[in-house]
Design a protein around this motif. Structure first.
Motif, PDB file in Angstrom:
ATOM      1  N   SER A   1       0.823  -1.214   0.000  1.00 17.91           N
ATOM      2  CA  SER A   1       0.000   0.000   0.000  1.00 17.91           C
ATOM      3  C   SER A   1       0.856   1.263   0.000  1.00 17.91           C
ATOM      4  CB  SER A   1      -0.942   0.007   1.207  1.00 17.91           C
ATOM      5  OG  SER A   1      -0.211   0.096   2.422  1.00 17.91           O
ATOM      6  N   CYS A   2       2.129   1.138   0.366  1.00 20.69           N
ATOM      7  CA  CYS A   2       3.022   2.297   0.429  1.00 20.69           C
ATOM      8  C   CYS A   2       3.701   2.596  -0.917  1.00 20.69           C
ATOM      9  CB  CYS A   2       4.104   2.071   1.483  1.00 20.69           C
ATOM     10  SG  CYS A   2       3.447   1.727   3.135  1.00 20.69           S
ATOM     11  N   VAL A   3       3.518   1.695  -1.889  1.00 19.39           N
ATOM     12  CA  VAL A   3       4.246   1.814  -3.149  1.00 19.39           C
ATOM     13  C   VAL A   3       3.699   2.936  -4.025  1.00 19.39           C
ATOM     14  CG1 VAL A   3       4.856   0.621  -5.294  1.00 19.39           C
ATOM     15  CG2 VAL A   3       4.947  -0.596  -3.097  1.00 19.39           C
ATOM     16  N   SER A   4       2.358   2.997  -4.171  1.00 16.77           N
ATOM     17  CA  SER A   4       1.760   4.016  -5.043  1.00 16.77           C
ATOM     18  C   SER A   4       0.342   4.319  -4.598  1.00 16.77           C
ATOM     19  CB  SER A   4       1.754   3.530  -6.499  1.00 16.77           C
ATOM     20  OG  SER A   4       0.830   2.463  -6.663  1.00 16.77           O
ATOM     21  N   LYS A   5      -0.186   5.411  -5.136  1.00 18.50           N
ATOM     22  CA  LYS A   5      -1.555   5.803  -4.803  1.00 18.50           C
ATOM     23  C   LYS A   5      -2.552   4.760  -5.265  1.00 18.50           C
ATOM     24  CE  LYS A   5      -4.842   9.613  -5.335  1.00 18.50           C
ATOM     25  NZ  LYS A   5      -5.074  10.956  -5.934  1.00 18.50           N
ATOM     26  N   LYS A   6      -2.328   4.198  -6.461  1.00 20.83           N
ATOM     27  CA  LYS A   6      -3.255   3.189  -6.990  1.00 20.83           C
ATOM     28  C   LYS A   6      -3.245   1.934  -6.117  1.00 20.83           C
ATOM     29  CE  LYS A   6      -4.713   0.617 -11.019  1.00 20.83           C
ATOM     30  NZ  LYS A   6      -4.667   0.466 -12.483  1.00 20.83           N
ATOM     31  N   LEU A   7      -2.048   1.527  -5.690  1.00 20.44           N
ATOM     32  CA  LEU A   7      -1.968   0.343  -4.830  1.00 20.44           C
ATOM     33  C   LEU A   7      -2.589   0.609  -3.466  1.00 20.44           C
ATOM     34  CD1 LEU A   7       1.547  -1.121  -5.676  1.00 20.44           C
ATOM     35  CD2 LEU A   7      -0.667  -2.164  -6.102  1.00 20.44           C
ATOM     36  N   ARG A   8      -2.440   1.858  -2.993  1.00 23.14           N
ATOM     37  CA  ARG A   8      -3.059   2.196  -1.709  1.00 23.14           C
ATOM     38  C   ARG A   8      -4.582   2.061  -1.809  1.00 23.14           C
ATOM     39  NH1 ARG A   8      -1.550   7.149  -1.323  1.00 23.14           N
ATOM     40  NH2 ARG A   8       0.548   6.555  -0.637  1.00 23.14           N
ATOM     41  N   THR A   9      -5.120   2.485  -2.941  1.00 22.23           N
ATOM     42  CA  THR A   9      -6.571   2.357  -3.162  1.00 22.23           C
ATOM     43  C   THR A   9      -6.980   0.894  -3.288  1.00 22.23           C
ATOM     44  OG1 THR A   9      -6.626   4.499  -4.304  1.00 22.23           O
ATOM     45  CG2 THR A   9      -8.486   3.003  -4.657  1.00 22.23           C
ATOM     46  N   SER A  10      -6.194   0.118  -4.048  1.00 26.53           N
ATOM     47  CA  SER A  10      -6.520  -1.301  -4.267  1.00 26.53           C
ATOM     48  C   SER A  10      -6.439  -2.108  -2.977  1.00 26.53           C
ATOM     49  CB  SER A  10      -5.573  -1.897  -5.314  1.00 26.53           C
ATOM     50  OG  SER A  10      -5.749  -1.274  -6.569  1.00 26.53           O
ATOM     51  N   THR A  11      -5.443  -1.785  -2.151  1.00 22.11           N
ATOM     52  CA  THR A  11      -5.276  -2.551  -0.908  1.00 22.11           C
ATOM     53  C   THR A  11      -6.309  -2.164   0.142  1.00 22.11           C
ATOM     54  OG1 THR A  11      -3.632  -0.941  -0.128  1.00 22.11           O
ATOM     55  CG2 THR A  11      -2.802  -2.926  -1.235  1.00 22.11           C
ATOM     56  N   SER A  12      -7.093  -1.126  -0.117  1.00 19.68           N
ATOM     57  CA  SER A  12      -8.156  -0.747   0.815  1.00 19.68           C
ATOM     58  C   SER A  12      -9.494  -1.374   0.446  1.00 19.68           C
ATOM     59  CB  SER A  12      -8.312   0.782   0.841  1.00 19.68           C
ATOM     60  OG  SER A  12      -7.132   1.395   1.307  1.00 19.68           O
ATOM     61  N   ASP A  13      -9.538  -2.106  -0.656  1.00 21.42           N
ATOM     62  CA  ASP A  13     -10.769  -2.746  -1.115  1.00 21.42           C
ATOM     63  C   ASP A  13     -11.240  -3.762  -0.069  1.00 21.42           C
ATOM     64  OD1 ASP A  13     -12.817  -4.055  -2.372  1.00 21.42           O
ATOM     65  OD2 ASP A  13     -11.747  -4.366  -4.262  1.00 21.42           O
ATOM     66  N   ASP A  14     -12.450  -3.579   0.456  1.00 24.99           N
ATOM     67  CA  ASP A  14     -12.922  -4.450   1.538  1.00 24.99           C
ATOM     68  C   ASP A  14     -13.200  -5.879   1.076  1.00 24.99           C
ATOM     69  OD1 ASP A  14     -13.220  -4.122   4.341  1.00 24.99           O
ATOM     70  OD2 ASP A  14     -15.355  -4.598   4.123  1.00 24.99           O
ATOM     71  N   ILE A  15     -13.428  -6.045  -0.240  1.00 25.08           N
ATOM     72  CA  ILE A  15     -13.598  -7.413  -0.760  1.00 25.08           C
ATOM     73  C   ILE A  15     -12.307  -8.203  -0.563  1.00 25.08           C
ATOM     74  CG2 ILE A  15     -13.976  -8.784  -2.858  1.00 25.08           C
ATOM     75  CD1 ILE A  15     -15.805  -6.592  -3.863  1.00 25.08           C
ATOM     76  N   LEU A  16     -11.188  -7.522  -0.765  1.00 26.78           N
ATOM     77  CA  LEU A  16      -9.884  -8.156  -0.552  1.00 26.78           C
ATOM     78  C   LEU A  16      -9.715  -8.570   0.908  1.00 26.78           C
ATOM     79  CD1 LEU A  16      -7.092  -8.813  -1.808  1.00 26.78           C
ATOM     80  CD2 LEU A  16      -6.385  -6.501  -1.139  1.00 26.78           C
ATOM     81  N   TRP A  17     -10.091  -7.674   1.822  1.00 31.85           N
ATOM     82  CA  TRP A  17      -9.924  -7.983   3.246  1.00 31.85           C
ATOM     83  C   TRP A  17     -10.952  -9.004   3.740  1.00 31.85           C
ATOM     84  CZ3 TRP A  17      -5.590  -6.991   5.592  1.00 31.85           C
ATOM     85  CH2 TRP A  17      -4.748  -6.035   5.026  1.00 31.85           C
ATOM     86  N   SER A  18     -12.086  -9.074   3.070  1.00 30.61           N
ATOM     87  CA  SER A  18     -13.044 -10.140   3.408  1.00 30.61           C
ATOM     88  C   SER A  18     -12.439 -11.501   3.073  1.00 30.61           C
ATOM     89  CB  SER A  18     -14.366  -9.933   2.665  1.00 30.61           C
ATOM     90  OG  SER A  18     -14.231 -10.199   1.279  1.00 30.61           O
ATOM     91  N   HIS A  19     -11.649 -11.524   1.981  1.00 31.66           N
ATOM     92  CA  HIS A  19     -10.945 -12.762   1.610  1.00 31.66           C
ATOM     93  C   HIS A  19      -9.932 -13.155   2.684  1.00 31.66           C
ATOM     94  CE1 HIS A  19      -8.580 -15.622  -0.757  1.00 31.66           C
ATOM     95  NE2 HIS A  19      -7.507 -14.899  -0.460  1.00 31.66           N
ATOM     96  N   PHE A  20      -9.151 -12.181   3.170  1.00 33.14           N
ATOM     97  CA  PHE A  20      -8.152 -12.469   4.204  1.00 33.14           C
ATOM     98  C   PHE A  20      -8.822 -12.914   5.512  1.00 33.14           C
ATOM     99  CE2 PHE A  20      -5.396  -9.169   1.889  1.00 33.14           C
ATOM    100  CZ  PHE A  20      -4.811 -10.159   1.105  1.00 33.14           C
ATOM    101  N   CYS A  21      -9.909 -12.247   5.864  1.00 25.73           N
ATOM    102  CA  CYS A  21     -10.617 -12.611   7.104  1.00 25.73           C
ATOM    103  C   CYS A  21     -11.192 -14.025   7.018  1.00 25.73           C
ATOM    104  CB  CYS A  21     -11.742 -11.608   7.391  1.00 25.73           C
ATOM    105  SG  CYS A  21     -11.170 -10.034   8.059  1.00 25.73           S
TER     106      CYS A  21
END
Length: 436
Positions: free
Chosen positions: A27-47
């Protein structure tokens, strides 16, 4: 080609394969990655993957705003422990709770909310022990069991709602539950006054039966091994290990790989036996008296024989609390359960059909032990199994039982044919690797 040129779907797939920790770093690499890593669908997968969560909850089960917040709260709450161990303990409790919810919700309702880190530290201060890491995390999730009806929990037969369950023999019923921290403190301090506990300051009582004559399980906080007391526990401190010693490792080392103490291994094995149907819920004689039975229901620990339409299933369990390792003649005591029933199609002897039969006699091959049974049940097609339970001592840790019952077709007072034998296939009496 850089990450910024990828579409959202491609990025989501890549990040989900990276895992939660690496995703947070990117998330620290770029603005686009920061936005992508905030996607809650992604974190629902991790949870879902790491914690088995289908909705965003904090470690106490309270709803939170998003899956990302949920994941962050979990990591912060258990930051002092190896995350892989936290996930393993959570999975163990999840398996147990899932089984209880489906099969035994009354027992599931007795689980107490988890203890806080400060409560565990105060517990350790009072008893002057340091809990093994896996046990600490086990109690962070659930602080043992507690029964609402105190009188019922302390009567002669105790509560049937123990998470571990037990067995019956003669007029005794034994059912084991996990103690909450405040009861561990009280019972451990009380028992330290007995001669058998001299020099055992690192031992704490973590599970017990709720009967007046208790069955006690003790955790050695230094080695991580779990023990169960024998008949001589109070007098000499005699105990039996409940888990194979070689399976226990790194119980206090935060940086080690695959930390596991006996408590975690014991509960994981218990969950596995429940899930596989090796042990099951037994229906009680009275409403509200169902309980987990430790009598095995599957081969090779349970034998099954069918003779002339009569089915007999048999298995045995060690009774550690009445075993006496100093007695060379009767060192180990076992209780055995014989479950007999008439198959739905009825029975047949030499071409003669019958729709009921009554037990008359039994013969055991333990040590040439012949004995008349005290109950004479009548078996009928499709009826519930008749359960006969007794116990026998052994001088060694291995043995077996086999024999036969003699039945009369019809009833003893009105026989419809000659007596016939019903086989009881050999079943083992043995000191198990895991003792419950």
């Amino acid at each position: 080609m850089g990450f910024d040129t990828l579409g959202d779907l491609e990025l989501n797939i890549i990040l989900s394969n990276l895992g939660a920790e690496d995703t947070a770093r990117t998330s620290c690499v770029s603005k686009k990655l920061r936005t992508s890593t905030s996607d809650d669908i992604l974190w629902s997968h991790f949870c879902a993957q790491e914690l088995g969560l289908s909705q965003p909850l904090d470690p106490l089960g309270n709803p939170v705003a998003s899956f990302k917040v949920s994941y962050q709260l979990w990591r912060e709450s258990f930051s002092m422990y190896p995350w892989s161990l936290v996930r393993r303990v959570h999975k163990c409790w999840g398996r147990l709770r899932n089984w209880l919810t489906l099969n035994f919700p009354e027992a599931e309702a007795t689980l107490r909310k988890g203890a806080s880190e400060s409560e565990i530290q105060e517990f350790e201060r009072i008893l002057k022990v340091k809990l093994p890491l896996p046990t600490r995390i086990l109690y962070r999730f659930y602080d043992g069991q507690e029964f609402k009806d105190e009188d019922y929990a302390n009567d002669l037969y105790g509560s049937p709602l123990g998470l571990i369950g037990g067995y019956t023999f003669y007029n005794r019923s034994v059912n084991v539950y996990l103690l909450p921290l405040h009861q561990i403190v009280a019972q451990t301090i009380d028992n330290r006054s007995y001669p058998g506990f001299s020099g055992k300051s690192n031992y704490i009582i973590v599970a017990a039966s709720s009967t007046l004559i208790p069955k006690l399980f003790l955790l050695n906080c230094s080695s991580g091994q779990l023990f169960v007391g024998t008949k001589n526990l109070s007098a000499s401190g005699e105990m039996l290990p409940c888990v194979p010693k070689e399976s226990i490792r790194s119980v206090h080392d935060v940086n080690a790989n695959q930390q596991q103490d006996a408590m975690l291994l014991w509960l994981e094995e218990h969950a596995s036996r429940l899930e596989k149907g090796i042990i099951k819920l037994r229906e009680g004689k009275k409403p509200g008296s169902n309980s987990i039975s430790q009598f095995p229901e599957e081969s090779p620990l349970c034998s099954t024989a069918i003779t002339s339409g009569v089915q007999v299933r048999a298995s045995a369990v060690l009774i550690p609390e009445f075993s006496d390792l100093e007695d060379f003649e009767e060192k180990y005591l076992f209780t055995y359960s014989i479950r007999m029933s008439l198959l739905p199609g009825g029975g047949n002897i030499n071409g003669m059909a019958f729709d009921s039969c009554q037990l008359y006699w039994r013969h055991w091959v333990i040590r040439a032990n012949n004995q008349v049974v005290s109950d004479f049940p009548i078996l009928r097609p499709g009826a519930k199994e008749f359960i006969y339970e007794s116990c026998t001592p052994l001088p060694s840790s291995e043995g077996s039982v086999e024999g036969y019952f003699t039945f009369v077709p019809g009833r003893l007072q009105e026989p419809k044919g000659d007596m016939f034998r019903v086989n009881v296939a050999q079943f083992p009496l043995q000191l198990p690797d895991y003792i419950y």
